[in-house]
Design an enzyme around this catalytic site. Structure first.
Site, PDB file in Angstrom:
ATOM      1  N   LYS A 195      63.615 -11.498  95.174  1.00  0.00           N
ATOM      2  CA  LYS A 195      63.363 -12.857  95.087  1.00  0.00           C
ATOM      3  C   LYS A 195      62.642 -13.368  96.462  1.00  0.00           C
ATOM      4  CE  LYS A 195      65.598 -13.194  91.195  1.00  0.00           C
ATOM      5  NZ  LYS A 195      66.788 -13.186  90.648  1.00  0.00           N
TER       6      LYS A 195
HETATM    7  C1  LIG Z   1      68.142 -13.179  89.713  1.00  0.00           C
HETATM    8  C2  LIG Z   1      68.474 -14.303  88.692  1.00  0.00           C
HETATM    9  C3  LIG Z   1      69.657 -14.812  88.510  1.00  0.00           C
HETATM   10  C4  LIG Z   1      70.910 -13.725  89.181  1.00  0.00           C
HETATM   11  O1  LIG Z   1      70.943 -13.589  90.557  1.00  0.00           O
HETATM   12  P1  LIG Z   1      71.764 -12.411  91.247  1.00  0.00           P
HETATM   13  O2  LIG Z   1      71.586 -12.932  92.514  1.00  0.00           O
HETATM   14  O3  LIG Z   1      70.868 -11.331  90.878  1.00  0.00           O
HETATM   15  O4  LIG Z   1      73.118 -12.449  90.548  1.00  0.00           O
HETATM   16  C5  LIG Z   1      70.070 -15.548  87.839  1.00  0.00           C
HETATM   17  N1  LIG Z   1      69.216 -15.981  87.069  1.00  0.00           N
HETATM   18  C6  LIG Z   1      67.802 -15.770  87.017  1.00  0.00           C
HETATM   19  C7  LIG Z   1      66.622 -16.643  86.552  1.00  0.00           C
HETATM   20  C8  LIG Z   1      67.438 -14.800  88.002  1.00  0.00           C
HETATM   21  O5  LIG Z   1      66.279 -14.671  88.085  1.00  0.00           O
END
Ligand SMILES: *Cc1c(COP(=O)(O)O)cnc(C)c1O
Length: 397
Positions: A195
């Site tokens: 991210k």
């Molecule tokens: C990455 C992601 C999540 C979950 O996040 P984590 O930190 O990996 O648990 C939830 N929703 C979306 C759209 C994502 O891209």
């Protein structure tokens, strides 16, 4: 015309590029090692300071840092009071967690279709799926561009559901001049390594509602409170705490909070660079008949987390799979975001069938994700543009 590598041409770059990669500098490393030398490895001073930075960045009153974005969605559903018999509308074009969070609390995910141009959850399709059991909508800012906040806020006003925004992709984006994070009842964030801002793992829920904030704090830590005003019995002494609800341990470490805080210092730079790359991509790809680019939601000033291309079957002789493989032959390893959630065997076993969301299913046949991240060098961007253009022109109808 230059031959793609799969046709016997030479690849545009020697070493491989992937769709995302973190950027860690010396300040980040120092932030983490300073915590390691301090008294607090888990809940320490960086939790509160990172939370207050998140409030600044998102424009929300309250932030609750937690273990990851999935945990954030889970405690958001708990705080919304969702349970058995409740329906939660979400998009199939997302990471599974956006729908799973309903299942965690015993509620039922209901999939509405996406807008074929922005790929975000379509408010009109959402409204069609609203029933008297609908208690929440989880809208995902897909790829980083804001959902249509005006439309979802109008639906919330009309039907009175809890509006949860899965903002795992959205940090840095604004909608009509306001940062995403202060529109929905709760907005969840993720700090997973791919991210825009990372803590390795990490997540947060931001909200303007003090009642929801109180619940989120409780559900982050076993349903336990040290706050005497919330207790049901008179404290036995200074050691006393109470467990008021059943909840997991979703705390985050102080190392991660310090890393997130340090990364947030770079958000303006990260955002500017990503916008710059996206501008170059859009310019290069918009005019290629074999491909389609993602269109913006009106009002969204987007910091993209993902850059998505779609093959246009009317003007491209090859499938998404073949385009993906041709990119790999150029040493550019793409990805696909996402497989419609209800295609997964677990969801099939719950009774979900293909055909639910035609726009989402068509999207999935055509989409692939190309590299986009702050640490890309100009020559990496050039390589991606060169490879995509070469393949798209070669196979153009
Ligand atoms: C990455 C992601 C999540 C979950 O996040 P984590 O930190 O990996 O648990 C939830 N929703 C979306 C759209 C994502 O891209």
């Amino acid at each position: 015309m230059t031959k793609p590598a799969v046709e016997g041409g030479s690849p545009v770059c020697a070493s491989k590029l992937y769709y995302s990669h973190q950027y860690i500098d010396e300040a980040d490393i120092r932030a983490v090692t300073d915590v390691l030398k301090s008294d607090y490895l888990t809940t320490g001073p960086h939790i509160a300071s990172a939370e207050s930075r998140l409030c600044e960045v998102t424009g929300a009153e309250y932030a609750v840092l937690c273990a990851n974005g999935t945990a954030a969605l889970h405690i958001a559903c708990m705080a919304a009071g969702l349970g058995k018999g409740d329906e939660v509308i979400t998009t199939p074009i997302t990471f599974a967690a956006s729908a799973n969070c309903a299942l965690y609390v015993g509620a039922k995910p209901v999939f509405a279709d996406i807008d074929p141009k922005t790929y975000n959850l379509d408010p009109a399709s959402t409204e069609v799926h609203i029933t008297e059991r609908t208690r929440a909508v989880v809208a995902v800012d897909f790829g980083g561009q804001s959902v249509d906040e005006d439309a979802f806020l109008a639906l919330k006003e009309k039907y009175g559901f809890t509006y949860i925004e899965d903002g795992a992709h959205v940090i840095g984006t604004t909608y009509r001049g306001r940062p995403n994070g202060s529109f929905a009842d709760m907005t969840t964030l993720s700090f997973h390594a791919v991210k825009t801002i990372t803590g390795g793992e990490g997540g947060a829920v931001v909200t303007n509602d003090p009642k929801l904030y109180e619940k989120l704090l409780l559900y982050r830590t076993h349903g336990i409170t040290h706050e005497s005003s919330l207790m049901e019995h008179t404290p036995d002494g200074p050691w006393y705490y109470e467990m008021l609800a059943l909840a997991p341990n979703y705390r985050i470490t102080d190392m991660q909070a310090a890393l997130i805080e340090s990364q947030l210092d770079k958000l303006p730079e990260f955002s500017a660079r990503k916008k710059d790359i996206v501008r170059r991509y859009d310019e290069a790809f918009r005019t290629l008949p074999a491909l389609r680019v993602q269109e913006e939601t009106p009002g969204s000033d987007t910091v993209r987390h993902l850059y998505i291309l779609r093959v246009n079957p009317d003007h491209c002789r090859i499938s998404r799979r073949q385009f993906f493989d041709a990119m790999a032959a150029e040493n550019i390893i793409c990805n696909v975001h996402y497989i419609p959630v209800y295609y997964f065997p677990y969801y099939e076993r719950l009774g979900y069938k293909r055909g639910l969301c035609p726009n989402a299913e068509q999207y999935y046949e055509e989409a692939f994700t190309i590299p986009l991240y702050y640490a890309m060098r100009d020559e990496d961007v050039d390589h991606v543009i060169e490879a995509v253009t070469k393949i798209a022109r070669w196979y153009q109808i």
